[in-house]
Design a protein around this motif. Structure first.
Motif, PDB file in Angstrom:
ATOM      1  N   LYS A   1      18.169  13.393  50.551  1.00 19.54           N
ATOM      2  CA  LYS A   1      17.707  13.299  49.165  1.00 19.54           C
ATOM      3  C   LYS A   1      16.694  14.404  48.845  1.00 19.54           C
TER       4      LYS A   1
ATOM      5  N   LEU B   1      18.743  12.567  35.791  1.00 18.30           N
ATOM      6  CA  LEU B   1      18.537  11.229  35.241  1.00 18.30           C
ATOM      7  C   LEU B   1      19.740  10.326  35.509  1.00 18.30           C
ATOM      8  N   TYR B   2      20.928  10.912  35.505  1.00 17.42           N
ATOM      9  CA  TYR B   2      22.130  10.124  35.773  1.00 17.42           C
ATOM     10  C   TYR B   2      22.298   9.840  37.267  1.00 17.42           C
TER      11      TYR B   2
ATOM     12  N   PHE C   1      19.895  10.182  39.900  1.00 13.70           N
ATOM     13  CA  PHE C   1      18.782   9.629  40.668  1.00 13.70           C
ATOM     14  C   PHE C   1      17.977   8.661  39.823  1.00 13.70           C
ATOM     15  N   SER C   2      16.896   8.148  40.406  1.00 17.06           N
ATOM     16  CA  SER C   2      16.032   7.246  39.645  1.00 17.06           C
ATOM     17  C   SER C   2      15.176   8.057  38.675  1.00 17.06           C
ATOM     18  N   VAL C   3      14.559   7.340  37.718  1.00 13.60           N
ATOM     19  CA  VAL C   3      13.698   7.998  36.735  1.00 13.60           C
ATOM     20  C   VAL C   3      12.567   8.745  37.443  1.00 13.60           C
ATOM     21  N   ARG C   4      12.015   8.102  38.490  1.00 11.33           N
ATOM     22  CA  ARG C   4      10.897   8.729  39.225  1.00 11.33           C
ATOM     23  C   ARG C   4      11.302  10.050  39.845  1.00 11.33           C
ATOM     24  N   GLU C   5      12.477  10.060  40.480  1.00 11.40           N
ATOM     25  CA  GLU C   5      12.938  11.281  41.142  1.00 11.40           C
ATOM     26  C   GLU C   5      13.265  12.377  40.133  1.00 11.40           C
TER      27      GLU C   5
ATOM     28  N   ALA D   1      15.288   9.171  29.214  1.00  6.70           N
ATOM     29  CA  ALA D   1      15.174   8.096  30.199  1.00  6.70           C
ATOM     30  C   ALA D   1      15.338   6.733  29.525  1.00  6.70           C
TER      31      ALA D   1
ATOM     32  N   LYS E   1      18.297   4.099  30.189  1.00 10.88           N
ATOM     33  CA  LYS E   1      17.961   2.757  30.668  1.00 10.88           C
ATOM     34  C   LYS E   1      18.549   1.669  29.763  1.00 10.88           C
TER      35      LYS E   1
ATOM     36  N   ARG F   1      22.797   3.135  27.963  1.00  6.73           N
ATOM     37  CA  ARG F   1      23.675   3.978  28.776  1.00  6.73           C
ATOM     38  C   ARG F   1      25.149   3.837  28.382  1.00  6.73           C
TER      39      ARG F   1
END
Lengths: 125, 165
Positions: free
Chosen positions: B5, B48-49, B51-55, B92, B96, B99
């Protein structure tokens, strides 16, 4: 693409086109005064007409901009910032139009000349 | 975070920086300042699609910091960061909560428009002049058009990115 995409795109386009014409309608009268502002403070104001020919050098904190007033229009012709966005902007001449230079926090605004009645201003198209 | 990752995120950051660089090579001349393609947004969209929002947020922040250090100035950092963060937030939220209602293109358009809104807001605060908001309509139209373009690229690219994952 989905139906909602088209709705979103159409809504945004219609809103911005309406806003565009609304803004344009406030920028149709020939201005008579240039206001030079740095960081929100007035640096210099200058009345101008179709016959004014003047070059103004604006120096502030190492930033240098050269403004040319000619033929009733105001144009930024030189800047020592790296992006030159203000130089690429078109010349302005109507009330409420602006030229912006972000690195030097400089804004050039066009206003109506004080003391002249609206009806006396020649509208140059 | 797995090594795989970390490598993927670093790869996306590198791609985003290259796209920002390519964008700088394209000369643009418009009456309105601030119009640009926003090529690096392709990466934010994909991240955004995938990975997570944080990543995805991590990729965005590192990209903005590095491109400003490499080719920009403090000024460009300030307002590209403002536009980038607002655009990220909107995309984001769309991904969320909506989508399934919007495709990549719709989400990219929302991101593009809000990028320009954020940019103008940051610029008018910086020069303390609200007449700059007059540029917004043109910038919004350009945001929609570039948003469609970026969204379509993202859509086709994502087919291939899925294989990498």
């Amino acid at each position: 693409m989905k139906k909602n995409d088209f709705i979103l795109i159409a809504t945004l386009l219609i809103c911005s086109i309406i806003a565009f014409f609304a803004v344009n309608s406030t920028q149709t009268r020939q201005g008579g005064k240039v206001v030079i502002k740095i960081d929100g403070q007035i640096y210099r104001t200058l009345d101008f007409s179709a016959t004014t020919h003047e070059e103004i050098i604006i120096e502030n904190n190492g930033h240098r901009n050269v403004l040319l007033i000619d033929n009733g229009r105001v144009d930024m012709i030189e800047a020592n910032c790296p992006d030159k966005t203000c130089v690429r902007q078109k010349p302005i001449q109507y009330e409420n139009q602006t030229i912006v230079c972000l690195p030097s926090k400089l804004v050039i605004e066009i206003e109506a000349q004080i003391g002249i009645e609206e009806s006396e201003i020649d509208i140059i198209q | 975070m797995s090594n795989r990752k970390i490598a993927m995120l670093a790869l996306l950051v590198a791609q985003a920086i290259i796209l920002s660089f390519i964008e700088r090579l394209i000369p643009t001349s418009f009456a309105v300042p601030g119009i640009k393609l926003g090529l690096a947004n392709i990466i934010t969209l994909i991240a955004l699609y995938m990975f997570s929002v944080r990543e995805a947020f991590l990729i965005l922040v590192i990209r903005i910091l590095l491109t400003s250090l490499l080719f920009g100035s403090i000024t460009s950092l300030l307002y590209s960061a403002f536009g980038g963060l607002l655009s990220f937030l909107i995309m984001a939220l769309f991904i969320k909560y909506a989508r399934n209602k919007f495709s990549v293109v719709g989400i990219s358009v929302a991101g593009g428009v809000f990028h320009n809104i954020g940019q103008i807001a940051a610029a008018s605060i910086m020069v303390q002049n609200f007449k700059i908001v007059f540029y917004l309509p043109v910038l919004m139209i350009s945001g929609v058009i570039t948003g469609i373009f970026i969204g379509l690229i993202g859509k086709y690219l994502m087919k291939y990115m899925d294989r990498v994952r």
